[in-house]
Design a protein around this motif. Structure first.
Motif, PDB file in Angstrom:
ATOM      1  N   PRO A 188       0.793  -1.228   0.000  1.00  0.00           N
ATOM      2  CA  PRO A 188       0.000   0.000   0.000  1.00  0.00           C
ATOM      3  C   PRO A 188       0.825   1.279   0.000  1.00  0.00           C
ATOM      4  O   PRO A 188       0.289   2.361  -0.232  1.00  0.00           O
ATOM      5  CB  PRO A 188      -0.818  -0.102   1.293  1.00  0.00           C
ATOM      6  CG  PRO A 188      -0.044  -1.009   2.165  1.00  0.00           C
ATOM      7  CD  PRO A 188       0.721  -1.934   1.298  1.00  0.00           C
ATOM      8  N   GLU A 245     -11.335   1.294   9.176  1.00  0.00           N
ATOM      9  CA  GLU A 245     -12.532   0.542   8.798  1.00  0.00           C
ATOM     10  C   GLU A 245     -12.192  -0.927   8.646  1.00  0.00           C
ATOM     11  O   GLU A 245     -11.115  -1.284   8.172  1.00  0.00           O
ATOM     12  CB  GLU A 245     -13.021   1.182   7.500  1.00  0.00           C
ATOM     13  CG  GLU A 245     -14.357   0.730   7.015  1.00  0.00           C
ATOM     14  CD  GLU A 245     -14.236  -0.124   5.789  1.00  0.00           C
ATOM     15  OE1 GLU A 245     -13.566   0.317   4.843  1.00  0.00           O
ATOM     16  OE2 GLU A 245     -14.769  -1.248   5.814  1.00  0.00           O
ATOM     17  N   LYS A 272     -10.476  -2.616   5.545  1.00  0.00           N
ATOM     18  CA  LYS A 272      -9.129  -2.087   5.296  1.00  0.00           C
ATOM     19  C   LYS A 272      -8.163  -2.591   6.359  1.00  0.00           C
ATOM     20  O   LYS A 272      -7.010  -2.920   6.074  1.00  0.00           O
ATOM     21  CB  LYS A 272      -9.165  -0.553   5.324  1.00  0.00           C
ATOM     22  CG  LYS A 272      -9.844   0.043   4.127  1.00  0.00           C
ATOM     23  CD  LYS A 272      -8.858   0.809   3.261  1.00  0.00           C
ATOM     24  CE  LYS A 272      -9.390   1.059   1.869  1.00  0.00           C
ATOM     25  NZ  LYS A 272     -10.715   1.696   1.864  1.00  0.00           N
ATOM     26  N   ALA A 326      -7.151  -5.978   5.523  1.00  0.00           N
ATOM     27  CA  ALA A 326      -6.217  -5.986   4.393  1.00  0.00           C
ATOM     28  C   ALA A 326      -4.805  -5.657   4.853  1.00  0.00           C
ATOM     29  O   ALA A 326      -3.840  -6.293   4.437  1.00  0.00           O
ATOM     30  CB  ALA A 326      -6.674  -4.995   3.326  1.00  0.00           C
ATOM     31  N   LEU A 327      -4.667  -4.673   5.740  1.00  0.00           N
ATOM     32  CA  LEU A 327      -3.336  -4.309   6.212  1.00  0.00           C
ATOM     33  C   LEU A 327      -2.746  -5.412   7.079  1.00  0.00           C
ATOM     34  O   LEU A 327      -1.577  -5.733   6.975  1.00  0.00           O
ATOM     35  CB  LEU A 327      -3.372  -2.981   6.983  1.00  0.00           C
ATOM     36  CG  LEU A 327      -3.607  -1.721   6.139  1.00  0.00           C
ATOM     37  CD1 LEU A 327      -3.620  -0.480   7.023  1.00  0.00           C
ATOM     38  CD2 LEU A 327      -2.571  -1.576   5.045  1.00  0.00           C
TER      39      LEU A 327
END
Lengths: 525, 248
Positions: A333, A378, A381, A384-385
């Motif tokens: 990212p 959120e 997200k 995902a991280l």
């Protein structure tokens, strides 16, 4: 693929074996006795030896399962005595697919009473038992080495009680960690530990290996959060220390013996554990640093500015990121950096936490400790991280064969080991990567190779253990010793300590039927 | 040069115990995933220098400011927060929102409006289309590819049968579908910059829009709970159970 040989033909010189032999002198046949003496006197060849301490020792003289034994088990556990080889296959192999046993019986008790009867019987019959939870261990501790009977907790999955004032959860040992998390989250609490294997691991297994994980930084280890245990001892006696009290100083704290004992001192059947409240606000920041020194300074800044809301501080290096991109097609990212940090905050007030986090981020950005980063508040997200850190283990499995080392070191030295290893191995290794719980001083050092390579292994070990020992680190921070690392214990513990461990083992399990060949070294000197 | 317009929707809700609606108190507001894709597309157009300015708009209570900030961190230039709160917010639907957007588009002289194809809380899929109708502008909905060709927009649309390519004149409304792009993460340097960007507060009345709803919600229910299965030991038991349940 490393499959340990079922019958190692080397003899083993071991005082541990001798004491076992003395116990058995009346049970053994003359032939058995001669065989053991022969083995104990001549020490040469394959299996566990100076060149390969992780390999299995020869089979100890336990009884073999007979039809009478099966009849007993089938009466005790109807429909839950598994002998079908296809069904047994997955329980005989570990998650990494590096260790395989040859058990012919898998038992699935539902109650503590059943576990007690199983162990009483096995103890009388001198049958070895391998307790098994989710089978997600990484040191070959959760699968049989030879034909040990597998005692699975998979049907012991009841939550017994939950008190939502004290936050104390009592449950059977076979509850899957993720299921407990879901149960608690509905009631506004969370488990005090979290690890990548959460979808499969059992709480009993977590406790018997003293699992660490991603939240240790915030909530401490299981040695603090476990309030009570119910354990079945080797002879079938049930030890009920399932207290649900936060404070209880009445006598020796026996549960601490069983936490981290890897199933060698008793089988944990129930756990009572203290659970924290579910945080109202969780934020995750993913940052990039150009040097390990700056990473450490970021950690100090983080501790100072985020302190009470910090719940995780993990790192991964650029090599890990390349593997994630290459094998799992995940995207980075932020801009490419030599080091990446995952910081998680958990608190009771979103506005306050965001303010603290933003101040911290501004500070580390303007002082150039951090070169780039991103934040998530959120759920999708955040997930995902986190997957960028949690899925490194998975990405490594695509490289071929991975040599895994789970080391505790003084925090400043953590990455020195990775760099030294790279230099030391040169072209012999495909990849040398470092990641882990830097906040706890715990490095996961992984070395990959297209396939199993004894020359590479010889270059890595004992170099890595000697390096660790030199800096007074631990050769197994959280994974435990299991089968693979049992003989390395002396790198991190003095002989007196190991000798005392041997005495405790002999006292609690005189016949040595509980998870043999694991945790304690073959040679106790 | 164009000034595209972004419309952001905050989602994620639960049914209230009295079944009159959904809980919005203390619920984390975050950008609707399709709107995020719309923001990304607008920022991309600006990066290609095809567009002059990107303005992010959201309608709702105080919390939507955070969503607008995220859009600014992704690359939007300024934000407009149309304040709608309390009862008005609970009954705010696509018709009122599209009226607001139409009014703003005229006021700001926007050339392109990009929004998510639908909000993941109500799945209405109406705002984009209604906005275009109110403005009498062409629309390119379910866009999976958007290309500027002179003064026209070539839009590849995802439809049931496959992909449809249309060309529409500007000014126009485009609604973003899943495969249009992969939204970037807002990185720290941009988050810092975004703090300095302006968000202007506007009320629907200022735009001459009446937000009262013409729809009345009768009741809201959660989907039925999934029943747990029953395990049986033998085929005989299975047959008995099926007979008991009247299935055979």
């Amino acid at each position: 693929m490393g499959i340990f040989q079922r019958f190692a033909r080397i003899p083993l010189k071991s005082t541990y074996i001798w004491s076992l032999c003395r116990q058995y002198s009346t049970d053994l046949t003359a032939v058995d006795r001669a065989l053991i003496q022969h083995r104990c006197v001549h020490n040469r060849g394959l299996g566990a030896s100076p060149g390969n301490p992780g390999a299995a020792p020869p089979r100890l003289p336990f009884s073999r399962v007979t039809q009478e034994d099966l009849a007993f088990f089938r009466t005790l556990l109807p429909g839950r005595t598994i002998t079908d080889p296809d069904l047994l296959k997955s329980s005989n192999v570990d998650w990494l697919k590096t260790v395989e046993g040859n058990s012919e019986v898998l038992l699935r008790p539902k109650t503590t009473e059943e576990v007690s009867q199983i162990l009483r019987y096995c103890n009388e019959r001198n049958l070895a038992v391998c307790p098994q939870g989710g089978n997600t261990g990484l040191v070959g501790g959760s699968v049989p080495v030879f034909d040990e009977i597998i005692l699975s907790t998979s049907l012991m999955k009841q939550v017994i009680t939950f008190d939502n004032i004290s936050g104390i959860l009592t449950c059977q040992a076979g509850c899957v960690l993720e299921n407990l998390s879901n149960y608690l989250e509905e009631r506004d609490f969370i488990m005090p530990l979290d690890l990548g294997a959460k979808g499969s691991c059992h709480i009993g297994g977590n406790v018997s290996t003293n699992a660490g994980g991603l939240r240790l930084l915030r909530y401490g280890s299981l040695r603090g959060t476990v309030l009570g245990l119910e354990v079945v001892l080797a002879d079938g006696r049930i030890l009920n220390c399932l207290a649900t009290l936060r404070k209880d100083n009445t006598g020796y704290d026996l549960k601490q013996l069983f936490i981290g004992s890897e199933g060698t001192l008793g089988v944990i059947t129930a756990v009572s554990i203290l659970c924290p409240r579910k945080p109202k606000a969780v934020n995750v920041a993913f940052l990039g640093c150009s040097s390990f020194q700056q990473l450490l300074e970021t950690f100090q800044c983080c501790r100072g500015m985020l302190g009470e809301i910090l719940s995780a501080f993990e790192f991964l290096d650029a090599s890990c990121m390349s593997l994630l991109e290459k094998h799992l097609k995940l995207t980075n990212p932020i801009t490419e950096s030599p080091f990446y940090i995952v910081i998680e905050t958990a608190g009771s007030n979103a506005t306050h936490d965001e303010e603290k986090l933003h101040k911290f981020l501004e500070e580390v950005m303007t002082s150039s400790l951090v070169t780039d980063g991103t934040v998530a508040t959120e759920a999708t997200k955040i997930k995902a991280l986190w997957s960028l850190r949690e899925r490194v283990t998975e990405a490594l499995t695509h490289e071929g064969y991975t040599y895994k080392y789970d080391i505790s070191l003084p925090v400043e030295k953590i990455y020195d080991l990775v760099q030294d290893m790279r230099g030391h191995l040169g072209d012999m290794a495909k990849n040398v990567v470092g990641y882990g719980h830097v906040g706890d001083g715990n490095l996961h050092l992984n070395i990959t190779s297209p396939s199993k390579d004894p020359a590479l292994l010889a270059a890595i070990e004992p170099y890595v253990y000697e390096w660790t020992s030199k800096w007074k680190g631990s050769i197994s921070a959280e994974h435990g010793l299991g089968l693979k690392k049992r003989n390395y214990i002396y790198y991190s513990k003095p002989s007196e300590a190991v000798a005392l461990m041997g005495s405790i083992k002999a006292m609690l399990d005189p016949k040595g039927i509980l998870n043999p060949y694991k945790t304690l070294p073959d040679n106790i000197h | 040069c164009f000034a595209p317009f972004l419309c952001l929707r905050p989602p994620q809700i639960r049914v209230k115990p009295d079944r009159t609606g959904v809980v919005t108190d203390g619920v984390k507001h975050s950008m609707n995933p399709f709107c995020e894709i719309a923001v990304e597309e607008a920022v991309k157009l600006k990066e290609k220098k095809l567009v002059k300015e990107v303005v992010a708009v959201s309608c709702g209570p105080q919390q939507v400011q955070e969503t607008i900030r995220t859009a600014l961190a992704m690359g939007a230039d300024r934000g407009i927060h149309v304040e709608v709160s309390g009862k008005d917010y609970e009954t705010l639907g696509p018709l009122q929102v599209s009226k607001i957007f139409a009014a703003l588009a005229k006021k700001e002289q926007a050339d392109l409006i990009i929004l998510g194809k639908q909000a993941i809380d109500d799945d209405c899929n109406q705002t984009g289309q209604m906005t275009a109708a109110l403005l009498d502008w062409p629309q390119g909905t379910f866009a999976s590819e958007v290309t500027l060709e002179a003064d026209k927009l070539k839009v590849v649309r995802e439809i049931d049968g496959g992909l449809e390519t249309i060309k529409i004149k500007l000014p126009a409304v485009v609604t973003a579908d899943l495969r249009l792009n992969t939204p970037r993460y807002a990185t720290l340097p941009n988050i810092m910059k975004a703090k300095k960007k302006k968000i202007v507060n506007v009320k629907p009345a200022d735009l001459g829009v009446d937000v009262s709803s013409r729809l009345e919600v009768l009741k809201v229910d959660e989907p039925p709970q999934r029943q747990s299965g029953v395990k049986v030991e033998t085929v005989h038991d299975l047959v008995e159970k099926l007979k008991e349940a009247g299935r055979i």
